[in-house]
Write a protein that holds these residues in place. Structure first.
Motif, mmCIF file in Angstrom:
data_model
loop_
_atom_site.group_PDB
_atom_site.id
_atom_site.type_symbol
_atom_site.label_atom_id
_atom_site.label_comp_id
_atom_site.label_asym_id
_atom_site.label_seq_id
_atom_site.Cartn_x
_atom_site.Cartn_y
_atom_site.Cartn_z
ATOM 1 N N SER A 16 0.894 -1.203 -0.075
ATOM 2 C CA SER A 16 -0.021 -0.152 -0.134
ATOM 3 C C SER A 16 0.888 1.486 0.062
ATOM 4 O O SER A 16 2.020 1.241 0.639
ATOM 5 C CB SER A 16 -0.948 0.181 1.221
ATOM 6 N N HIS A 17 0.633 2.132 -0.782
ATOM 7 C CA HIS A 17 1.203 3.520 -0.719
ATOM 8 C C HIS A 17 -0.008 4.433 -1.170
ATOM 9 O O HIS A 17 -0.323 4.563 -2.343
ATOM 10 C CB HIS A 17 2.179 3.506 -2.027
ATOM 11 N N GLY A 18 -0.261 5.430 -0.297
ATOM 12 C CA GLY A 18 -1.203 6.337 -0.335
ATOM 13 C C GLY A 18 -2.755 5.582 -0.739
ATOM 14 O O GLY A 18 -3.086 4.779 -0.080
ATOM 15 N N SER A 19 -3.098 6.146 -1.833
ATOM 16 C CA SER A 19 -4.666 5.714 -2.512
ATOM 17 C C SER A 19 -4.214 4.156 -3.312
ATOM 18 O O SER A 19 -5.055 3.771 -3.701
ATOM 19 C CB SER A 19 -5.158 6.711 -3.222
ATOM 20 N N ILE A 20 -3.065 3.804 -3.473
ATOM 21 C CA ILE A 20 -2.743 2.755 -4.210
ATOM 22 C C ILE A 20 -2.646 1.604 -3.040
ATOM 23 O O ILE A 20 -1.899 1.421 -2.367
ATOM 24 C CB ILE A 20 -1.308 2.865 -4.949
ATOM 25 N N GLY A 129 -4.456 -3.939 -8.733
ATOM 26 C CA GLY A 129 -5.137 -2.886 -7.777
ATOM 27 C C GLY A 129 -5.229 -1.922 -8.340
ATOM 28 O O GLY A 129 -5.003 -1.202 -9.230
ATOM 29 N N PRO A 130 -5.882 -0.953 -7.092
ATOM 30 C CA PRO A 130 -6.699 0.236 -7.625
ATOM 31 C C PRO A 130 -5.724 1.644 -7.139
ATOM 32 O O PRO A 130 -4.823 1.409 -6.432
ATOM 33 C CB PRO A 130 -7.786 0.413 -6.792
ATOM 34 N N ASN A 131 -5.577 2.439 -7.885
ATOM 35 C CA ASN A 131 -5.376 4.067 -7.460
ATOM 36 C C ASN A 131 -6.586 4.818 -7.785
ATOM 37 O O ASN A 131 -6.465 5.321 -8.794
ATOM 38 C CB ASN A 131 -4.195 4.159 -8.746
ATOM 39 N N LEU A 132 -7.156 5.055 -6.664
ATOM 40 C CA LEU A 132 -8.340 5.782 -6.690
ATOM 41 C C LEU A 132 -8.177 7.347 -6.911
ATOM 42 O O LEU A 132 -8.965 8.105 -7.731
ATOM 43 C CB LEU A 132 -8.985 5.696 -5.234
ATOM 44 N N TYR A 133 -6.954 7.854 -6.738
ATOM 45 C CA TYR A 133 -6.816 9.213 -6.707
ATOM 46 C C TYR A 133 -5.488 9.462 -7.725
ATOM 47 O O TYR A 133 -4.353 9.014 -7.402
ATOM 48 C CB TYR A 133 -6.538 10.083 -5.636
ATOM 49 N N ILE A 153 -17.910 -2.177 -6.279
ATOM 50 C CA ILE A 153 -18.354 -3.523 -6.435
ATOM 51 C C ILE A 153 -17.565 -4.470 -5.205
ATOM 52 O O ILE A 153 -18.525 -5.451 -4.665
ATOM 53 C CB ILE A 153 -17.948 -4.016 -7.884
ATOM 54 N N ILE A 154 -16.512 -4.441 -5.096
ATOM 55 C CA ILE A 154 -15.909 -5.166 -4.170
ATOM 56 C C ILE A 154 -16.257 -5.060 -2.649
ATOM 57 O O ILE A 154 -16.713 -5.971 -1.980
ATOM 58 C CB ILE A 154 -14.266 -5.072 -4.114
ATOM 59 N N TRP A 155 -16.406 -3.622 -2.408
ATOM 60 C CA TRP A 155 -16.905 -3.334 -0.991
ATOM 61 C C TRP A 155 -18.280 -3.844 -0.789
ATOM 62 O O TRP A 155 -18.708 -4.379 0.326
ATOM 63 C CB TRP A 155 -16.839 -1.704 -0.916
ATOM 64 N N SER A 156 -19.255 -3.768 -1.980
ATOM 65 C CA SER A 156 -20.333 -4.282 -1.942
ATOM 66 C C SER A 156 -20.677 -5.788 -1.695
ATOM 67 O O SER A 156 -21.520 -6.065 -0.774
ATOM 68 C CB SER A 156 -21.192 -3.956 -3.324
ATOM 69 N N PHE A 157 -19.700 -6.640 -2.141
ATOM 70 C CA PHE A 157 -19.720 -7.880 -1.866
ATOM 71 C C PHE A 157 -19.150 -8.164 -0.757
ATOM 72 O O PHE A 157 -19.784 -9.187 -0.025
ATOM 73 C CB PHE A 157 -18.693 -8.750 -3.137
ATOM 74 N N LEU A 216 -9.166 -1.388 1.887
ATOM 75 C CA LEU A 216 -10.064 -0.550 1.106
ATOM 76 C C LEU A 216 -10.292 0.708 1.711
ATOM 77 O O LEU A 216 -10.376 2.063 0.766
ATOM 78 C CB LEU A 216 -11.634 -1.201 0.816
ATOM 79 N N CYS A 217 -10.374 1.011 2.929
ATOM 80 C CA CYS A 217 -10.562 2.202 3.682
ATOM 81 C C CYS A 217 -9.084 3.149 3.339
ATOM 82 O O CYS A 217 -9.190 4.326 3.295
ATOM 83 C CB CYS A 217 -10.748 1.988 5.119
ATOM 84 N N SER A 218 -8.109 2.290 3.530
ATOM 85 C CA SER A 218 -6.894 3.150 3.152
ATOM 86 C C SER A 218 -6.923 3.834 1.772
ATOM 87 O O SER A 218 -6.242 4.880 1.724
ATOM 88 C CB SER A 218 -5.425 2.118 3.449
ATOM 89 N N THR A 219 -7.271 2.808 0.920
ATOM 90 C CA THR A 219 -7.304 3.579 -0.566
ATOM 91 C C THR A 219 -8.411 4.756 -0.667
ATOM 92 O O THR A 219 -7.921 5.788 -1.279
ATOM 93 C CB THR A 219 -8.032 2.413 -1.336
#
Length: 277
Positions: A16-20, A129-133, A153-157, A216-219
């Motif tokens: 994890s690195h920031g929003s990544i 992996g996601p990079n939200l910002y 989607i992932i959080w919903s599941f 997910l929260c860290s992202t």
């Protein structure tokens, strides 16, 4: 078993690195594209686990209330039930593969820290992996739509799985208490089975639900977890080994059988040792 085998092949770690937040394959003998594909399947297995947890509690409730629906687990209709977690896994893996592929923005943002921490070249890494910002060239920050869709989607599941498990766990507990009174053997067995199932769910909740929620929260909140996020991959790998233990230790018949087997084995080894001496 398939998940464990895949885990050995892919050898993933989570960083994890920031929003990544990325899952990286440390098996560098795999081609990059193939490694990304296997990581997506590995991730899909995680999604299917969430479906199986929910299905376990639905089944336990149907048993407790002796529902007519229980018959659907005893014939070919069980395939319809099993399709649900398989579908979740396939959908989860597809979302991961299509929305969380490696890209130049992530490579650029994590290049220096990955080089410093692991001495890896991001261009050669197989990861998902996601990079939200994302930051543009002029310094402006914008939301990556693909990452946002995948996270939602992932959080919903994850939340659906937790809600289903909690809902049917409460209904199952209330049903057991209302239906079986006194200290009958049936009542005792029902409670053993229920507590075993609860414990079996606490294990994945602690080792899987909670770590992924934290990631997910860290992202979303752009929190820095760094190398400590790699503990998530370790906790996920522990799950298949620990999950069967509650049934073996809580259900009296199984517990006695395990104790007898261990005692007999220990006695046999002791006798062999005595003879050899």
């Amino acid at each position: 078993m398939l998940f464990s085998l895949l885990d050995v092949i892919v050898r993933p770690i989570i960083f994890s690195h920031g929003s990544i937040v990325i899952s990286v394959s440390t098996n560098f003998s795999l081609a990059k594209d193939f490694g990304v594909f296997l990581l997506s399947i590995w991730s899909g297995f995680f999604g299917s686990f969430l479906g199986f947890f929910a299905l376990q509690f639905i089944y336990r409730y149907l048993v407790a209330c002796k529902s007519k629906t229980l018959k659907t687990f005893n014939d070919s209709r069980i395939i319809l039930w099993m399709i649900l977690p398989v579908f979740v896994g396939l959908f989860w893996g597809s979302v991961t593969y299509n929305f969380l592929q490696p890209n130049h923005t992530i490579n650029h943002d994590i290049k220096s820290i990955v080089k410093e921490e692991f001495n890896w070249d991001t261009e050669e890494l197989a990861y998902i992996g996601p990079n939200l910002y994302e930051s543009s060239g002029n310094g402006e920050i914008h939301v990556n739509e693909k990452s946002l869709i995948a996270i939602v989607i992932i959080w919903s599941f994850v939340n659906i799985s937790i809600f289903t498990v909690s809902f049917f766990a409460i209904k199952c507990y209330l049903r057991i208490n209302s239906k079986f009174g006194g200290s009958t053997s049936l009542n005792h067995l029902q409670h053993q089975l229920f507590y075993a199932l609860v414990t079996q769910t606490l294990i994945p909740f602690i080792l899987m639900h909670l770590p992924v929620t934290i990631l997910l929260c860290s992202t979303v909140f752009n929190l820095e977890l760094g190398c400590s996020s790699s503990l998530v991959a370790v906790s996920i790998a522990f799950f298949p080994a620990l999950d069967p233990l509650p049934v073996m230790l809580i259900i009296k018949n199984y517990r006695n059988a395990v104790a007898n087997a261990v005692t007999i084995r220990a006695f046999t080894l002791s006798r062999k040792q005595q003879h050899s001496n």
